[in-house]
Design a protein around this motif. Structure first.
Motif, short mmCIF file in Angstrom:
data_model
loop_
_atom_site.label_atom_id
_atom_site.label_comp_id
_atom_site.label_asym_id
_atom_site.label_seq_id
_atom_site.Cartn_x
_atom_site.Cartn_y
_atom_site.Cartn_z
N UNK A 45 62.28 24.02 47.04
CA UNK A 45 63.21 22.89 47.10
C UNK A 45 63.86 22.71 48.47
N UNK A 69 51.71 34.90 46.33
CA UNK A 69 51.99 35.83 45.26
C UNK A 69 50.74 35.97 44.42
N UNK A 198 64.37 47.06 44.16
CA UNK A 198 64.43 45.79 43.42
C UNK A 198 65.64 45.74 42.48
N UNK A 199 66.33 46.86 42.32
CA UNK A 199 67.46 46.90 41.39
C UNK A 199 67.04 46.95 39.94
N UNK A 200 65.85 47.48 39.72
CA UNK A 200 65.28 47.57 38.36
C UNK A 200 65.47 48.98 37.82
N UNK A 201 65.88 49.08 36.56
CA UNK A 201 66.09 50.40 35.94
C UNK A 201 64.87 51.31 36.10
N UNK A 214 57.88 48.10 36.12
CA UNK A 214 56.98 47.06 36.61
C UNK A 214 55.86 47.68 37.46
N UNK A 216 53.47 45.42 38.99
CA UNK A 216 53.17 44.42 40.03
C UNK A 216 54.38 43.51 40.22
N UNK A 218 56.49 40.58 41.44
CA UNK A 218 56.17 39.28 42.04
C UNK A 218 56.85 39.14 43.39
N UNK A 220 59.31 37.65 45.75
CA UNK A 220 60.64 37.14 45.42
C UNK A 220 61.22 36.37 46.60
N UNK A 224 67.06 36.82 46.39
CA UNK A 224 67.17 37.51 45.10
C UNK A 224 67.37 39.00 45.27
N UNK A 225 66.93 39.51 46.42
CA UNK A 225 67.08 40.95 46.67
C UNK A 225 68.24 41.21 47.62
N UNK B 23 53.11 49.48 32.76
CA UNK B 23 54.55 49.24 32.93
C UNK B 23 55.06 48.27 31.86
N UNK B 26 54.34 44.64 32.48
CA UNK B 26 52.96 44.20 32.28
C UNK B 26 52.61 44.16 30.78
N UNK B 49 65.27 43.58 35.47
CA UNK B 49 66.24 44.60 35.85
C UNK B 49 66.67 45.48 34.69
#
Lengths: 527, 527
Positions: A45, A69, A198-201, A214, A216, A218, A220, A224-225, B23, B26, B49
């Motif tokens: 955008x 991606x 990534x701030x992922x558990x 995760x 793979x 994506x 970003x 977002x990070x 994961x 996935x 997250x």
């Protein structure tokens, strides 16, 4: 026209006319799809908002900053084709201990500079295990000053992101750029570090059945990070194939070109764990770390971290048989690092100061060997020459640990090359040694103690920081993206099964160089 | 298991095991791809997250909120399957004059409520032309209070976004919900309004060769548009096929099911412009507005905006031949709106108070006709019965304008149906009248003055707010997404060529009902 290859392309959009009153965005899209030979690109955008006036101001020419991606190309930004605004990318090795940021000119592919710094998460825990446990706490606040109230995960995430932001910014300034000049971010780290970034558990990584959140991630928007690069920038983290085989290794395979070789090759990353990939363009087999008790202590934990004053090389004086040392920066010795330790063990073995079982020999060590609390100490440097005022010694306990580690390494290599891939070591055309620690290992020493197989020296190739190398390669070559996905997809990951057979092989490998010394012909005339 | 159809689906993700250590993300992806029968879905970072702990807390069940974009499905959010948290969507008709927001329960498809309000951009300009010019100014600041310094475009954008945010919030509150319960936003507006809503420069829409910046806006994170709904929400704006054929019409076609009919049908949207689509499931032909001087003044500009006291119906008393009126809410009359004007013209014509040329007749009008400044005035309501204290009159100038408008409408219909599609009006199975204004037109009156063709009354169907209808339909049915793209793709848009032939047809249509009265057989026994 010269075909354009990189992520920055010069384009010419068809101008509108009464015959082609398709919208600007759709004509831009068509132009990009043709240029890239693809059928799907995402246009963000912010680029659209000023597209009509920009295209007309630029006479329908533009400099397109692109990325990918999993399913499409991404138009990251559209720039004035006449301005000389720099278009940069950062490749980052997100190491558990150390992080390295590289700044790349995306138009030329040249590296502008590099900056390494300690991972600030070390303040919370030295290894991923401690950090993952910490991430699972509801409230952190112990180390981060900028947050009012947050979870352990958020705190760990902020620590790494803030440090990366800071260093990107400094690196840019040092070379006369601004962080807004950076459009692309590629990062490779192990699976846990990638999750924290990534701030992922990450908690399930260390709980049976040990699965990441995760595989793979994506691409970003960098926003977002919370990455402070250009506001339209994007960030890509290398994918993993499991909790124990991370994006840093995928990056390493990319960097080594293992996935494009005809003859089978091997890559060994001796980092916090030992990770191994063997294969060629048709197949890839990998195994990694966690080889049960055999690897406890870890290959890389054999010594101090390299820093000034640390002994990084040891050799035998040909005339006197004395042990000679080299320290980093020539400072007075403070201790010994991993590569020095391997040299030391090799020197001790080749001079028969240790026997084939890895035990100190009183006859050959002489007065350098003494006993304290029932344990044998071998003094390498006396207190007068030491930088600490204390003698620098190798104990039998240290040596046993090294013996286990080298045996584990050899056994794992044997399992994956012989038992799994069905090859002989001699079939391997190249033996890539990856990882910072690996860079300093002298293959002659490693072979001498039976840690690495006895291959011709020319087959050994040091890759250096292959994780960073892969991340940099992706910034330079869009085709690397598909290679990464293909590498990830095609690797057969084997769990090392620490069964009786493994333990038998391991026992054999605990000898110097091995219980079957015929495997090490190059040592025949040395010992 | 009942197949699930909507954008909210209940899913069961395969739990991890030693046999399946893929994961979480996935496995979630695979589950969704199976559920949706597709091969690409995007999973946003905020969902990742907390995915590991949520999946385990929910025993690997979840309520998935989904949406689509041009190339893939999008996972919008993943919710606790046991909680009764509402999952809502808003469909919005982004009209130039009026905006209507509808609140939909995405799980049941029921409409919870609706709210209409004036487009606050009217303060800057009543029509899109004025607003587009204003958007091109560097500094606005005239009407927006919340911005320090901004462009006209940003100001127009903020005005519409703020008002939509406010009304969504009020609508939610009124029905006991929170704006965070809203996950999906679908909006349909004309091309200019869509650009202003997205904050995209619209200036080229009004400059030759009249091209929009974007034909097909991608689904956006609602945050990117500053829409205050759920922070993971997404927003979709209907695509257009050009500057004069906007997303509101695509929404209207969707709502009318024109694209799924076997027999050809027609849809006419009488809004600020007249926009027409004719076709069936095999083909669609459209033309819109801007029919040169013929439409100046505009079909919908024939009267006041409907409000209490406005005359919306006029008819002839069968016994006395007197003109009877109905006002909105039964208030004293203040003026006459478009639909009342058509009724009035029909009544005047059927009672011979105007002749076939559309001129007042002194003989039949009697004392209700008077002359002022050389112009004939027909008094419909005298000053004693008027709500303004002044008589309410129709002048010959007003009537001429109406005559031009009705002739333009008929001519455009004739051009598109006969000349372009090669059909007769009788071949049309359905005649859909769309748009708020169209909803109030009495087809009998419109036929009587020769504005609409003389088709059986049962073929006319009023669609109401078809733009909102289409936006609502998309929230309820994911298949609508592909229909929208197919409609956009398959429409042949014809530019109305105002040439000599058109002007000849237009001249014939300026008669009441038409110079060729045989085209209006139903009037034979009325006049």
């Amino acid at each position: 026209m010269i075909p354009q290859k990189g992520f920055v392309r010069r384009i010419l959009v068809e101008p509108p006319s009464l015959n082609n009153n398709t919208a600007d965005a759709q004509r831009l899209e068509e132009c990009l799809l043709n240029e890239l030979g693809t059928d799907y690109i995402r246009i963000p955008l912010p680029v659209l908002k000023k597209l009509p006036s920009n295209l007309r101001l630029w006479e329908f020419k533009a400099k397109a900053v692109l990325f990918k991606d999993r399913h499409s190309w991404i138009l990251v930004d559209l720039l004035n084709p006449l301005s000389n605004c720099p278009v940069l990318g950062t490749a980052v090795d997100i190491g558990t201990t150390r992080i390295v940021v590289s700044l790349i000119d995306l138009e030329t592919g040249f590296e502008i500079g590099q900056k390494g710094f300690d991972n600030p998460q070390a303040a919370i825990g030295p290894d991923v295990l401690a950090r993952i446990h910490y991430s699972n706490q509801s409230f952190g606040q112990k180390f981060s000053q900028n947050m009012d109230q947050n979870s352990g995960l958020e705190e760990l995430n902020s620590l790494v992101i803030d440090s990366v932001n800071f260093n990107i910014s400094v690196l840019c300034k040092e070379h006369g750029f601004q962080k807004e000049d950076v459009y692309l971010f590629t990062g490779a780290g192990n699976t846990a570090m990638t999750h924290l970034f990534l701030g992922i558990e990450p908690i399930e990584i260390i709980k049976e059945p040990y699965i990441p959140c995760v595989n793979i991630p994506d691409t970003q928007p960098s926003k977002n990070l919370a990455l402070e690069i250009n506001e339209n920038g994007v960030a890509f983290l290398f994918p993993n194939i499991g909790s124990y085989f991370g994006g840093d290794l995928i990056a390493g395979i990319l960097f080594s070109d293992l996935d494009q070789k005809q003859a089978p090759c091997i890559m060994v990353d001796v980092g916090t764990n030992a990770e191994i990939v063997v294969g060629n363009s048709d197949w890839l087999i990998a195994c990694a770390g966690a080889a049960g008790p055999a690897l406890e202590g870890g290959v890389s934990k054999m010594g101090m971290t390299a820093k000034p004053g640390v002994i990084d090389q040891v050799w035998v004086d040909a005339d006197t048989g004395d042990l000679m040392i080299h320290t980093i920066d020539g400072k007075k010795p403070l201790g010994i690092c991993g590569s020095g330790m391997i040299d030391l063990a090799a020197s001790l073995f080749l001079t028969k100061r240790i026997d084939i079982r890895g035990k100190f020999s009183i006859q050959t060590c002489g007065e350098n060997l003494f006993k304290k609390d029932g344990i044998n100490y071998f003094m390498l440097v006396d207190e007068n020459h030491s930088g600490t005022g204390e003698p620098i010694c190798l104990t039998q306990v240290d040596l046993n640990s090294l013996t286990s580690s080298k045996a584990a390494m050899y056994t794992i290599l044997e399992v994956i090359v012989k038992n799994t891939a069905g090859l002989e070591f001699e079939d391997l055309e190249k033996f890539y040694v990856a990882g910072t620690f690996g860079s300093f290992i002298n293959p002659v020493s490693a072979i001498s103690i039976g840690m690495l197989p006895d291959l011709p020296l020319k087959s050994f190739e040091v890759l250096g920081n292959s994780s960073l190398g892969g991340a940099k390669q992706l910034l330079k070559n869009p085709d690397a993206f598909e290679r990464i996905m293909k590498i990830r997809q095609s690797i057969t990951y084997i769990e090392l099964n620490v069964n009786q057979e493994f333990m038998n092989m391991f026992s054999g490998a605990k000898f110097y160089p091995h219980t079957d010394s015929s495997r090490f012909p190059s040592l025949q005339n040395k010992i």
